[in-house]
Scaffold this motif. Sequence first.
Motif, PDB file in Angstrom:
ATOM      1  N   PHE A  22       0.812  -1.207   0.000  1.00 27.73           N
ATOM      2  CA  PHE A  22       0.000   0.000   0.000  1.00 27.73           C
ATOM      3  C   PHE A  22       0.851   1.265   0.000  1.00 27.73           C
ATOM      4  O   PHE A  22       0.455   2.292  -0.564  1.00 27.73           O
ATOM      5  CB  PHE A  22      -0.985  -0.004   1.174  1.00 27.73           C
ATOM      6  N   ALA A  23       2.046   1.226   0.603  1.00 29.16           N
ATOM      7  CA  ALA A  23       2.930   2.390   0.569  1.00 29.16           C
ATOM      8  C   ALA A  23       3.411   2.654  -0.856  1.00 29.16           C
ATOM      9  O   ALA A  23       3.412   3.801  -1.324  1.00 29.16           O
ATOM     10  CB  ALA A  23       4.121   2.177   1.499  1.00 29.16           C
ATOM     11  N   LYS A  25       1.922   1.645  -3.623  1.00 30.78           N
ATOM     12  CA  LYS A  25       0.750   2.026  -4.409  1.00 30.78           C
ATOM     13  C   LYS A  25       0.386   3.487  -4.160  1.00 30.78           C
ATOM     14  O   LYS A  25       0.071   4.224  -5.098  1.00 30.78           O
ATOM     15  CB  LYS A  25      -0.431   1.123  -4.053  1.00 30.78           C
ATOM     16  N   TRP A  26       0.437   3.932  -2.912  1.00 28.64           N
ATOM     17  CA  TRP A  26       0.097   5.310  -2.582  1.00 28.64           C
ATOM     18  C   TRP A  26       1.077   6.277  -3.246  1.00 28.64           C
ATOM     19  O   TRP A  26       0.675   7.288  -3.819  1.00 28.64           O
ATOM     20  CB  TRP A  26       0.097   5.501  -1.067  1.00 28.64           C
ATOM     21  N   HIS A  27       2.392   5.979  -3.159  1.00 28.53           N
ATOM     22  CA  HIS A  27       3.376   6.858  -3.781  1.00 28.53           C
ATOM     23  C   HIS A  27       3.225   6.869  -5.302  1.00 28.53           C
ATOM     24  O   HIS A  27       3.388   7.907  -5.943  1.00 28.53           O
ATOM     25  CB  HIS A  27       4.789   6.434  -3.391  1.00 28.53           C
ATOM     26  N   TYR A  28       2.936   5.728  -5.888  1.00 31.13           N
ATOM     27  CA  TYR A  28       2.755   5.654  -7.332  1.00 31.13           C
ATOM     28  C   TYR A  28       1.538   6.468  -7.766  1.00 31.13           C
ATOM     29  O   TYR A  28       1.597   7.227  -8.728  1.00 31.13           O
ATOM     30  CB  TYR A  28       2.599   4.197  -7.769  1.00 31.13           C
ATOM     31  N   ASP A  29       0.428   6.315  -7.050  1.00 38.78           N
ATOM     32  CA  ASP A  29      -0.790   7.063  -7.384  1.00 38.78           C
ATOM     33  C   ASP A  29      -0.598   8.557  -7.168  1.00 38.78           C
ATOM     34  O   ASP A  29      -1.091   9.373  -7.943  1.00 38.78           O
ATOM     35  CB  ASP A  29      -1.966   6.573  -6.556  1.00 38.78           C
ATOM     36  N   LYS A  30       0.117   8.934  -6.145  1.00 39.14           N
ATOM     37  CA  LYS A  30       0.360  10.349  -5.880  1.00 39.14           C
ATOM     38  C   LYS A  30       1.255  10.952  -6.954  1.00 39.14           C
ATOM     39  O   LYS A  30       1.076  12.087  -7.354  1.00 39.14           O
ATOM     40  CB  LYS A  30       0.991  10.523  -4.503  1.00 39.14           C
ATOM     41  N   THR A  33      -0.768  11.841 -10.153  1.00 37.87           N
ATOM     42  CA  THR A  33      -1.727  12.948 -10.109  1.00 37.87           C
ATOM     43  C   THR A  33      -1.054  14.307  -9.997  1.00 37.87           C
ATOM     44  O   THR A  33      -1.572  15.293 -10.499  1.00 37.87           O
ATOM     45  CB  THR A  33      -2.702  12.772  -8.934  1.00 37.87           C
TER      46      THR A  33
END
Length: 75
Positions: A22-23, A25-30, A33
């Motif tokens: 999840f860490a 994934k969160w950095h990738y999604d951020k 955007t």
Amino acid sequence: MDWIPLLFVTFKALVLGVGMFFAIKWHYDKGKTTNEKRAVLRGAGTAAAIFVLALLGLGLFTLVLVRKLGLDMSI
């Protein structure tokens, strides 16, 4: 009693694996955007300026304290 370390190590590996997933994934999604380089440069400049001002303030505080205590700072 031999099953406790096996259970705890398995649980720890599972929790850390999910957390890492999840860490990442969160950095990738951020990263997808927000592509505003100007905001990143402004934030880095602000952080650098605050660091330099804090360093200058600490140096002046140290100089005043040394002179007030009468310490010899000659080289």
